[in-house]
Design a protein around this motif. Structure first.
Motif, short mmCIF file in Angstrom:
data_model
loop_
_atom_site.label_atom_id
_atom_site.label_comp_id
_atom_site.label_asym_id
_atom_site.label_seq_id
_atom_site.Cartn_x
_atom_site.Cartn_y
_atom_site.Cartn_z
N GLY A 114 -0.46 -10.35 6.19
CA GLY A 114 0.06 -9.09 6.70
C GLY A 114 1.32 -9.26 7.52
N LEU A 115 1.81 -10.49 7.65
CA LEU A 115 3.05 -10.73 8.40
C LEU A 115 4.24 -10.36 7.54
N MET A 116 5.16 -9.59 8.10
CA MET A 116 6.30 -9.09 7.36
C MET A 116 7.59 -9.68 7.92
N HIS A 117 8.58 -9.79 7.07
CA HIS A 117 9.88 -10.21 7.54
C HIS A 117 10.40 -9.17 8.52
N VAL A 118 10.87 -9.63 9.68
CA VAL A 118 11.26 -8.69 10.74
C VAL A 118 12.42 -7.79 10.33
N LEU A 119 13.24 -8.24 9.40
CA LEU A 119 14.38 -7.45 8.98
C LEU A 119 14.07 -6.59 7.75
N ARG A 120 13.03 -6.96 7.02
CA ARG A 120 12.68 -6.24 5.79
C ARG A 120 11.17 -5.99 5.76
N PRO A 121 10.65 -5.14 6.64
CA PRO A 121 9.20 -4.91 6.66
C PRO A 121 8.71 -4.27 5.37
N VAL A 122 7.62 -4.79 4.84
CA VAL A 122 7.01 -4.28 3.62
C VAL A 122 5.51 -4.51 3.71
N ALA A 123 4.73 -3.61 3.12
CA ALA A 123 3.28 -3.75 3.11
C ALA A 123 2.77 -3.59 1.69
N LEU A 124 1.68 -4.30 1.36
CA LEU A 124 1.07 -4.21 0.05
C LEU A 124 -0.33 -3.62 0.17
N TRP A 125 -0.70 -2.78 -0.81
CA TRP A 125 -1.97 -2.09 -0.81
C TRP A 125 -2.62 -2.26 -2.19
N VAL A 126 -3.95 -2.17 -2.24
CA VAL A 126 -4.67 -2.17 -3.51
C VAL A 126 -5.56 -0.92 -3.53
N ASP A 127 -5.43 -0.14 -4.59
CA ASP A 127 -6.19 1.11 -4.71
C ASP A 127 -7.45 0.85 -5.54
N LEU A 128 -8.61 1.13 -4.96
CA LEU A 128 -9.87 0.87 -5.64
C LEU A 128 -10.37 2.05 -6.46
N ALA A 129 -9.59 3.12 -6.52
CA ALA A 129 -10.00 4.29 -7.29
C ALA A 129 -9.13 4.53 -8.51
N GLN A 130 -7.87 4.11 -8.44
CA GLN A 130 -6.95 4.34 -9.56
C GLN A 130 -6.95 3.16 -10.53
N LYS A 131 -6.70 3.47 -11.79
CA LYS A 131 -6.61 2.42 -12.81
C LYS A 131 -5.28 1.68 -12.65
N PRO A 132 -5.27 0.38 -12.93
CA PRO A 132 -4.01 -0.36 -12.84
C PRO A 132 -3.03 0.11 -13.91
N GLN A 133 -1.75 -0.12 -13.66
CA GLN A 133 -0.72 0.31 -14.59
C GLN A 133 -0.13 -0.86 -15.35
N GLY A 134 0.31 -0.58 -16.54
CA GLY A 134 0.97 -1.62 -17.33
C GLY A 134 0.11 -2.85 -17.47
N GLU A 135 0.68 -4.00 -17.12
CA GLU A 135 -0.01 -5.28 -17.29
C GLU A 135 -0.76 -5.73 -16.05
N TYR A 136 -0.79 -4.91 -14.99
CA TYR A 136 -1.43 -5.33 -13.74
C TYR A 136 -2.95 -5.38 -13.88
N ARG A 137 -3.56 -6.31 -13.14
CA ARG A 137 -5.02 -6.45 -13.11
C ARG A 137 -5.65 -5.42 -12.19
N PHE A 138 -4.98 -5.13 -11.07
CA PHE A 138 -5.42 -4.11 -10.12
C PHE A 138 -4.27 -3.16 -9.84
N ARG A 139 -4.59 -2.01 -9.28
CA ARG A 139 -3.56 -1.04 -8.91
C ARG A 139 -2.95 -1.44 -7.58
N LEU A 140 -1.78 -2.08 -7.63
CA LEU A 140 -1.08 -2.54 -6.44
C LEU A 140 0.04 -1.56 -6.08
N ILE A 141 0.25 -1.37 -4.78
CA ILE A 141 1.25 -0.42 -4.29
C ILE A 141 2.04 -1.09 -3.17
N ALA A 142 3.34 -0.88 -3.15
CA ALA A 142 4.20 -1.41 -2.08
C ALA A 142 4.78 -0.26 -1.27
#
Length: 477
Positions: free
Chosen positions: A116-144
């Motif tokens: 969960g540590l983010m670059h201080v100049l470029r903060p970004v967070a990653l999420w995984v949705d347990l209700a939505q189907k993954p898109q394209g070639e992804y294994r899980f539904r990941l969101i940035a």
């Protein structure tokens, strides 16, 4: 007496296998860690786009290899400047430092999802949705979610493709729901993402990926998902109650907008309540299996010797890159070469490490940050330094004869500039420091261009300064 001297990382072999959790401990500066991952001044900054982070984490969750990393051991004796991974400020080298030569972007991406540590100049967070189907070639539904897009991106993205920004009407709805009481205060993304009940706009039951990675048992992850589901339902119910009692101004001017927002929240509430325990359990089981693979994954770390950084200012022939640029192109993943601006800034930082902190200090000015990145700022300052040296030569001698201003300065030309004029980098540093010619000149130009509400002067508001073209600003300077 026990010898406390740190052992050589490559004591037995120039290649070592390292487990991902161990690498994360070293990269995040965990107290008591045997080694620390740092960035030599020659390294560029974080450059990966959001979809690249999601691609890497999909690769990890699939238990697929992510390639080798390359490091150079730091002795701690030379007291050179380095940057701890994910940080902006420099520090002196220590005996247990490992200088990361290839693997910075992958390391930062792994830190976002694992710790969960983010670059201080470029903060970004990653999420995984347990209700939505993954898109394209992804294994899980990941969101940035990022600083520029704190509510996330459109759901229309697919694996391996760049994500698109939220539509304007969705951004307006999200800002209305999450706005601060003080309308003039911008939303702080890192505070927003920690707020109870928050999830990306295009999500149903999203959980922060680091919290998922921290769960070592199915029961813990099930409890985490249940808590997030309850928090989101409670938040939606509270927001719907607020919208049912709009203020007089809102009733008169924003009725259509509020009706559309209310319909959107009702749909989201129904979507979350429709998620069954069986749906969640299937996703949790799959996630826990993938999490175990990530926690036990390993990758090779290869030694890069300090000798490769010798003759940093050496120039190649007219048809080739300088040796240092070739090194980074050859060791970099997929052979991605440094851009001209990346190379110029890397060489200057290597020769004068204090320049890094000076540039970051300049970028704290929101007016400068609206126009420049670190590398583009350096390129403008390089041009100004060339012109000042050329002027000094014309005024008082020919020591800098032959210096020519170039709007497009490539790697080979800069390498020759440094070789033929060894004093150039020191003069560059002098001009960008406080009260230096570049900093003073840039401040003067921006004072004339930018609007200052205290003085009611005519000028561009700060959010419009991004429209100022750098070539125009260089002409003014």
């Amino acid at each position: 007496m026990i010898d406390q001297t740190p052992r050589s990382f490559f004591e037995k072999s120039p290649i070592r296998a390292v487990a991902l959790p161990q690498w994360m401990d070293w990269s995040s500066g965990k107290e008591g860690a045997e080694y620390a991952i740092v960035l030599p001044m020659i390294q560029r900054g974080a450059v990966w786009a959001p979809h690249k982070l999601m691609d890497l984490w999909d690769t990890l969750l699939r238990d697929m290899p992510i390639g080798a990393f390359m490091v150079s051991e730091q002795t701690g004796e030379s007291k050179q400047k380095v940057i701890p991974t994910g940080q902006a400020a420099t520090r002196e080298t220590k005996a247990n430092d490992l200088g990361l030569i290839d693997g910075q972007q992958r390391t930062l991406a792994m830190m976002v999802g694992w710790t969960g540590l983010m670059h201080v100049l470029r903060p970004v967070a990653l999420w995984v949705d347990l209700a939505q189907k993954p898109q394209g070639e992804y294994r899980f539904r990941l969101i940035a979610t990022t600083r520029s897009q704190p509510f996330g991106y459109e759901r229309a993205s697919a694996g391996g493709q760049a994500v698109s920004k939220l539509a304007r009407h969705k951004l307006r709805q999200a800002n209305h729901l999450w706005r601060q009481k003080d309308q003039s205060t911008p939303i702080d993304p890192e505070v927003l993402w920690q707020t109870e009940g928050f999830m990306p706009w295009e999500s149903t039951l999203a959980v922060p990926l680091p919290k998922v990675m921290a769960c070592q048992e199915e029961a813990a992850l099930l409890a985490l998902v249940a808590a997030h589901k309850k928090a989101k339902v409670d938040w939606l119910v509270a927001k719907l109650a607020d919208i049912d009692k709009p203020s007089v101004d809102e009733r008169g001017q924003e009725l259509n907008f509020l009706n559309a927002l209310r319909e959107q929240l009702v749909r989201r509430l129904k979507d979350i309540e429709a998620v069954t325990e069986d749906d969640v359990y299937r996703q949790v089981r799959a996630l826990m299996a993938a999490r175990h693979k990530v926690a036990t994954s390993q990758f090779p770390v290869i030694q890069v010797r300090e000798a490769h950084f010798a003759n940093i200012e050496a120039a190649a022939g007219d048809n080739g890159d300088p040796p240092l640029a070739i090194l980074f192109k050859r060791v970099g993943s997929a052979g991605v070469s440094l851009s001209d601006a990346d190379y110029v800034y890397a060489v200057i930082k290597h020769m004068e490490p204090d320049v890094h902190d000076m540039v970051e200090g300049l970028l704290k000015d929101p007016r400068i940050q609206a126009i420049y990145t670190a590398t583009s700022l350096v390129m403008t300052a390089v041009r100004m330094t060339v012109l000042l040296m050329r002027q000094a030569s014309q005024d008082g001698g020919n020591a800098n004869a032959g210096l020519n201003d170039m709007a497009k300065l490539d790697k080979a030309a800069f390498a020759r500039l440094v070789r033929n004029h060894p004093e150039f980098v020191k003069k560059f540093k002098k001009h960008i420091e406080k009260e230096g010619a570049f900093q003073t000149g840039l401040s003067g130009v921006l004072d004339a261009l930018a609007y200052e509400p205290e003085t009611f002067a005519v000028g561009l508001p700060k959010h419009a300064l991004s429209l100022v073209q750098i070539p125009l600003l260089e002409t003014l300077l």
